[in-house]
Scaffold this motif. Structure first.
Motif, PDB file in Angstrom:
ATOM      1  N   VAL A   1       0.897  -1.464   0.048  1.00 20.90           N
ATOM      2  CA  VAL A   1       0.190   0.044  -0.162  1.00 20.90           C
ATOM      3  C   VAL A   1       0.938   1.286  -0.014  1.00 20.90           C
ATOM      4  CG1 VAL A   1      -1.777   1.116   1.135  1.00 20.90           C
ATOM      5  CG2 VAL A   1      -1.954  -1.079   1.112  1.00 20.90           C
ATOM      6  N   VAL A   2       0.538   2.251  -0.947  1.00 19.54           N
ATOM      7  CA  VAL A   2       1.329   3.651  -0.860  1.00 19.54           C
ATOM      8  C   VAL A   2       0.503   4.561  -0.816  1.00 19.54           C
ATOM      9  CG1 VAL A   2       2.698   4.971  -2.413  1.00 19.54           C
ATOM     10  CG2 VAL A   2       2.757   2.662  -2.765  1.00 19.54           C
ATOM     11  N   CYS A   3       0.655   5.390   0.471  1.00 19.06           N
ATOM     12  CA  CYS A   3      -0.282   6.324   0.848  1.00 19.06           C
ATOM     13  C   CYS A   3       0.057   7.737  -0.077  1.00 19.06           C
ATOM     14  CB  CYS A   3       0.000   6.956   2.267  1.00 19.06           C
ATOM     15  SG  CYS A   3      -1.036   8.073   2.908  1.00 19.06           S
ATOM     16  N   LEU A   4      -0.931   8.100  -0.688  1.00 19.05           N
ATOM     17  CA  LEU A   4      -0.896   9.295  -1.607  1.00 19.05           C
ATOM     18  C   LEU A   4      -1.064  10.566  -0.815  1.00 19.05           C
ATOM     19  CD1 LEU A   4      -2.553   8.123  -4.745  1.00 19.05           C
ATOM     20  CD2 LEU A   4      -0.115   8.138  -4.278  1.00 19.05           C
ATOM     21  N   SER A   5      -1.991  10.578   0.133  1.00 18.60           N
ATOM     22  CA  SER A   5      -2.158  11.749   0.821  1.00 18.60           C
ATOM     23  C   SER A   5      -2.869  11.673   2.142  1.00 18.60           C
ATOM     24  CB  SER A   5      -3.412  12.771  -0.075  1.00 18.60           C
ATOM     25  OG  SER A   5      -3.563  13.947   0.733  1.00 18.60           O
ATOM     26  N   GLY A   6      -2.813  12.328   3.146  1.00 17.75           N
ATOM     27  CA  GLY A   6      -3.394  12.154   4.538  1.00 17.75           C
ATOM     28  C   GLY A   6      -2.538  11.134   5.255  1.00 17.75           C
ATOM     29  N   LEU A   7      -3.397  10.277   6.187  1.00 17.25           N
ATOM     30  CA  LEU A   7      -2.512   9.338   6.804  1.00 17.25           C
ATOM     31  C   LEU A   7      -2.922   7.903   6.264  1.00 17.25           C
ATOM     32  CD1 LEU A   7      -3.717  10.700  10.490  1.00 17.25           C
ATOM     33  CD2 LEU A   7      -1.446  10.737   9.351  1.00 17.25           C
ATOM     34  N   PRO A   8      -1.972   7.064   6.385  1.00 19.59           N
ATOM     35  CA  PRO A   8      -2.225   5.548   5.929  1.00 19.59           C
ATOM     36  C   PRO A   8      -3.337   4.786   6.806  1.00 19.59           C
ATOM     37  CG  PRO A   8      -0.214   5.741   7.329  1.00 19.59           C
ATOM     38  CD  PRO A   8      -0.666   7.141   7.451  1.00 19.59           C
ATOM     39  N   TYR A   9      -4.122   5.502   7.318  1.00 14.54           N
ATOM     40  CA  TYR A   9      -5.220   4.989   8.205  1.00 14.54           C
ATOM     41  C   TYR A   9      -6.225   6.029   8.604  1.00 14.54           C
ATOM     42  CZ  TYR A   9      -2.841   7.083  12.154  1.00 14.54           C
ATOM     43  OH  TYR A   9      -2.326   7.994  13.031  1.00 14.54           O
ATOM     44  N   ILE A  10      -7.526   5.548   8.705  1.00 15.23           N
ATOM     45  CA  ILE A  10      -8.414   6.244   9.538  1.00 15.23           C
ATOM     46  C   ILE A  10      -8.843   5.695  10.926  1.00 15.23           C
ATOM     47  CG2 ILE A  10      -9.352   7.102   7.273  1.00 15.23           C
ATOM     48  CD1 ILE A  10     -11.791   5.012   7.984  1.00 15.23           C
ATOM     49  N   THR A  11      -9.761   6.693  11.575  1.00 19.26           N
ATOM     50  CA  THR A  11      -9.939   6.014  13.043  1.00 19.26           C
ATOM     51  C   THR A  11     -11.408   5.957  13.251  1.00 19.26           C
ATOM     52  OG1 THR A  11      -9.981   8.292  14.019  1.00 19.26           O
ATOM     53  CG2 THR A  11      -7.790   6.900  13.927  1.00 19.26           C
ATOM     54  N   ASP A  12     -11.813   5.103  14.033  1.00 22.83           N
ATOM     55  CA  ASP A  12     -13.298   5.221  14.383  1.00 22.83           C
ATOM     56  C   ASP A  12     -13.356   4.437  15.785  1.00 22.83           C
ATOM     57  OD1 ASP A  12     -15.935   5.481  14.127  1.00 22.83           O
ATOM     58  OD2 ASP A  12     -16.084   3.780  12.963  1.00 22.83           O
ATOM     59  N   ARG A  13     -14.520   4.582  16.444  1.00 24.65           N
ATOM     60  CA  ARG A  13     -14.455   4.139  17.980  1.00 24.65           C
ATOM     61  C   ARG A  13     -15.720   3.004  18.010  1.00 24.65           C
ATOM     62  NH1 ARG A  13     -14.920   9.724  18.397  1.00 24.65           N
ATOM     63  NH2 ARG A  13     -17.066   9.608  18.879  1.00 24.65           N
ATOM     64  N   ILE A  14     -15.249   2.065  19.064  1.00 25.63           N
ATOM     65  CA  ILE A  14     -16.485   1.085  19.313  1.00 25.63           C
ATOM     66  C   ILE A  14     -16.413   1.229  20.842  1.00 25.63           C
ATOM     67  CG2 ILE A  14     -16.958  -1.044  19.480  1.00 25.63           C
ATOM     68  CD1 ILE A  14     -15.260  -1.784  16.877  1.00 25.63           C
ATOM     69  N   GLY A  15     -17.483   1.788  21.443  1.00 27.69           N
ATOM     70  CA  GLY A  15     -17.670   1.998  22.559  1.00 27.69           C
ATOM     71  C   GLY A  15     -16.792   3.398  23.068  1.00 27.69           C
ATOM     72  N   ALA A  16     -15.945   3.071  24.014  1.00 22.43           N
ATOM     73  CA  ALA A  16     -14.937   4.081  24.442  1.00 22.43           C
ATOM     74  C   ALA A  16     -13.559   3.893  24.068  1.00 22.43           C
ATOM     75  CB  ALA A  16     -14.982   3.959  26.077  1.00 22.43           C
ATOM     76  N   LEU A  17     -13.523   2.870  22.850  1.00 25.38           N
ATOM     77  CA  LEU A  17     -12.057   2.683  22.513  1.00 25.38           C
ATOM     78  C   LEU A  17     -12.042   3.334  21.057  1.00 25.38           C
ATOM     79  CD1 LEU A  17     -11.751  -1.038  23.626  1.00 25.38           C
ATOM     80  CD2 LEU A  17     -10.916   1.128  24.723  1.00 25.38           C
ATOM     81  N   THR A  18     -10.845   3.678  20.924  1.00 25.84           N
ATOM     82  CA  THR A  18     -10.589   4.264  19.450  1.00 25.84           C
ATOM     83  C   THR A  18      -9.766   3.224  18.844  1.00 25.84           C
ATOM     84  OG1 THR A  18     -10.873   6.709  20.196  1.00 25.84           O
ATOM     85  CG2 THR A  18      -9.650   6.176  18.117  1.00 25.84           C
ATOM     86  N   TYR A  19     -10.047   3.101  17.277  1.00 27.04           N
ATOM     87  CA  TYR A  19      -9.257   2.231  16.615  1.00 27.04           C
ATOM     88  C   TYR A  19      -8.516   2.712  15.342  1.00 27.04           C
ATOM     89  CZ  TYR A  19     -11.324  -1.494  19.383  1.00 27.04           C
ATOM     90  OH  TYR A  19     -11.779  -2.167  20.794  1.00 27.04           O
ATOM     91  N   LYS A  20      -7.282   2.556  15.151  1.00 28.65           N
ATOM     92  CA  LYS A  20      -6.752   2.753  13.630  1.00 28.65           C
ATOM     93  C   LYS A  20      -7.105   1.685  12.923  1.00 28.65           C
ATOM     94  CE  LYS A  20      -2.766   5.839  15.310  1.00 28.65           C
ATOM     95  NZ  LYS A  20      -1.377   5.857  15.433  1.00 28.65           N
ATOM     96  N   ILE A  21      -7.261   2.114  11.614  1.00 27.51           N
ATOM     97  CA  ILE A  21      -7.921   1.210  10.648  1.00 27.51           C
ATOM     98  C   ILE A  21      -7.219   1.157   9.124  1.00 27.51           C
ATOM     99  CG2 ILE A  21      -9.856   0.127   9.403  1.00 27.51           C
ATOM    100  CD1 ILE A  21     -11.620   1.718  11.625  1.00 27.51           C
ATOM    101  N   SER A  22      -6.300   0.351   8.884  1.00 26.31           N
ATOM    102  CA  SER A  22      -5.726   0.401   7.655  1.00 26.31           C
ATOM    103  C   SER A  22      -6.525  -0.031   6.594  1.00 26.31           C
ATOM    104  CB  SER A  22      -4.364  -0.161   7.734  1.00 26.31           C
ATOM    105  OG  SER A  22      -4.353  -1.405   7.908  1.00 26.31           O
TER     106      SER A  22
END
Length: 462
Positions: A262-283
Motif C-alpha cells: 500500500v502506498v499512501c498518496l495523501s493524508g494518513l495511511p489509516y482512519i480512526t473510528d470508535r467502538i464504545g469508549a475505544l478508538t481504533y486505527k484502521i488501515s
C-alpha cells in the motif's frame, strides 16, 4: 430457501433452486440448468406473491450479488437467519433442538442506520435497515457498450452489475466513485480486464468512520503507479471527511482483491473510528466489522459471556486490529492476540497504545501455529478464557486440539459461518466442553450471512 437465499421449489418431486423467489411465492419459472435430481431456474412471473414479499428498494437488487434477501420483509429475514443457525447446529453439530440454549436473534432496529442522510430518508421500497455498511469494495470495468462502469459482481460471477447509489453503504461512496470514474475518462485510464489481465484500475475500497466521519479511499491497481495521481488525490481530498487516499498494488492474476503493498498518496495511511469508549486505527488491509451499530451489540455479548473479573488471562485468536482484544483487556489481567496479517497486528499494537491499554501482547502468524508453539513453551501457564473469531472456513483442527489442551474455563466462539461453527462446536463438545449460550446477531440486513456468538463452558468431570 437455501443458504444462498434461493427459493427451493418442487415440480412433480423434482427440486429446483430459483433465484429471487421468496418463501411462500407461487411462481412461473424457467429451468436454466438441469441435473438428474435437481436443477436451477429463474423467475418468469409471480403468480401468487408470498405474504413475506416486499418491493426491493434497489433497482439492481435482482442481478446484483450483494443483497440476496431484499425482496423479503425484515422480520422474515431474521427468522430465516435464526432458522439457518439452528439447523446447522442440529444437522451438522448433532445438538438436540429441544435443549439448544439459543437466544432470539439480535436484529437491527429501524432508525439505527448509521449512514442514513437526508437525501436517503425519502427512499421507498424494501424492509428493514439500509445504509449501515462502513466499507465497500467496488470493481471497475467496461460495459458492453464501452462505458466505464463500477458496481458489484452478479451472484456467482465476475460480471459487473452497475449499482450506482447502493442502498447499503454510506451515500458519500457515490460521490467518490463518480469522481474516480470522471478522472479515468478524462485521462484515458483503463479499468482492469480480468480476461486479458490488462488495464489499471481494479477496485476502489472505501471505508467510513461512523463516529469520526473520517473517509478512506484505496484504489487497487494492476501496476506500480497511478498516472496523474496528484490530480485525483486533490479532487478526492476536497470531499468532506476525506482523511486517507492510497493505492494498493495487486499485479497478480487472481480474484483476491488486495495486494500486499500500500502506498499512501495523501493524508494518513489509516482512519480512526470508535467502538464504545475505544478508538481504533484502521488501515486498508485491516479487518473491521462493517456494521458499527450491530458490532457494539456483538462485542457486548462477547464481554458478557466472558464474565471477566480482572484476574483472567485471555487469548484472542484471529484478533485483527485488536477490536475484541482491547474490549476484553479493559476487564482482564492479560490479553494475548494472534493474527496472520502483519499490518493488522501493527494496528493492534498502535491501538493498545492509543487507548492506554498496556496489558496486551500481539503475535503475527497463523493461530494454528503460534498458539501450539506458545503452549509448548508455557505448559504451566494458566489460560482462563479463549475468544476465537475465525474466517468462514472455521478453525484448524490442530488449533482446536490445542485449545482443549490449554483447558480454559470458557471458550467464546464468534462465527460468521454457522456451518463451520457447528462442525467446530461438535469437536469441542466431544472433547471437554458444553454449549452454554448461542446468540445470533444480524450484522448484514438484506444479505444471507449471520454472525453468532457462543459461550462454551468446560465440563467439570473432565
Amino acid at each position: 430457501m437455501n443458504e444462498q437465499g434461493e427459493g427451493i421449489g418442487r415440480v412433480n418431486g423434482y427440486t429446483l433452486f430459483i433465484k429471487d423467489a421468496v418463501i411462500g411465492d407461487r411462481i412461473e419459472g424457467k429451468v436454466v440448468k438441469a441435473k438428474k435430481h435437481y436443477g436451477y431456474g429463474r423467475v418468469l412471473s409471480i403468480l401468487e406473491p408470498s405474504p413475506f414479499r416486499v418491493t426491493p428498494r434497489c433497482p439492481a437488487a435482482a442481478p446484483c450479488g450483494g443483497c440476496q434477501l431484499q425482496a423479503m420483509s425484515y422480520e422474515r429475514q431474521l427468522q430465516f437467519k435464526e432458522d439457518k443457525v439452528r439447523n446447522h447446529l442440529v444437522r451438522i453439530g448433532g445438538f438436540s433442538e429441544d435443549s439448544l440454549p439459543m437466544e432470539p436473534i439480535l436484529g437491527m432496529e429501524i432508525g439505527e442506520e448509521p449512514f442514513s442522510e437526508k437525501e436517503t430518508r425519502g427512499e421507498t421500497g424494501g424492509s428493514g435497515p439500509f445504509h449501515y455498511r462502513n466499507k465497500g469494495q467496488f470493481p471497475f470495468g467496461r460495459a458492453k457498450d464501452g462505458r466505464i462502469v463500477y458496481g458489484f459482481y452478479a451472484g456467482r460471477t465476475h460480471s459487473i452489475v452497475e449499482a450506482e447509489g447502493c442502498c447499503l453503504g454510506a451515500p458519500v461512496c457515490e460521490k467518490i466513485l463518480q469522481t474516480i470514474k470522471r478522472f479515468m475518462e478524462e485521462y484515458h485510464i483503463e479499468p482492469y480486464n480480468e480476461e486479458t489481465h490488462s488495464g489499471l484500475i481494479r477496485h476502489a475500497l472505501i471505508r467510513t468512520g461512523y463516529h469520526t466521519g473520517e473517509i478512506m479511499v484505496c484504489l487497487v491497481i494492476n501496476g506500480d503507479r497511478l498516472p496523474r495521481a496528484q490530480v485525483l488525490t486533490d479532487r478526492l481530498m476536497e470531499i468532506k471527511g476525506m482523511a486517507s487516499v492510497s493505492v494498493n498494488i495487486n499485479r497478480e492474476r487472481t480474484n483476491v482483491i488486495l495486494g500486499e503493498k500500500v502506498v499512501c498518496l495523501s493524508g494518513l495511511p489509516y482512519i480512526t473510528d470508535r467502538i464504545g469508549a475505544l478508538t481504533y486505527k484502521i488501515s486498508p488491509q485491516s479487518f473491521y466489522q462493517v456494521n458499527p451499530v450491530q458490532t457494539e451489540k456483538l462485542y457486548g455479548k462477547v464481554l458478557e459471556y466472558a464474565g471477566l473479573t480482572g484476574s483472567e488471562t485471555v487469548w484472542d485468536l484471529y484478533c485483527g486490529i485488536g477490536t475484541i482484544s482491547l474490549f476484553l483487556a479493559q476487564r482482564a489481567k492479560q490479553v494475548f492476540g494472534v493474527e496472520i496479517v502483519p499490518a493488522a497486528i501493527e494496528n493492534a499494537r498502535e491501538n493498545a497504545k492509543l487507548n492506554g491499554i498496556p496489558n496486551t501482547e500481539f503475535f503475527v502468524g497463523k493461530a494454528e501455529e503460534v498458539v501450539p508453539r506458545w503452549y509448548e513453551e508455557h505448559e504451566e501457564a494458566s489460560v482462563d478464557v479463549i475468544v476465537v473469531d475465525p474466517p468462514r472456513k472455521g478453525c484448524d483442527e490442530t488449533l482446536l486440539k490445542t485449545m482443549v489442551q490449554m483447558r480454559p474455563g470458557k471458550i467464546i466462539y464468534v462465527s460468521c459461518d454457522s456451518a463451520t461453527l457447528a462442525r467446530d462446536l461438535k469437536y469441542l463438545c466431544e472433547e471437554a466442553y458444553r454449549v452454554e449460550k448461542v446468540q445470533p446477531v444480524d450484522m448484514f440486513p438484506q444479505g444471507v450471512h449471520c454472525e453468532v456468538c457462543v459461550e462454551l463452558g468446560r465440563n467439570k468431570t473432565i
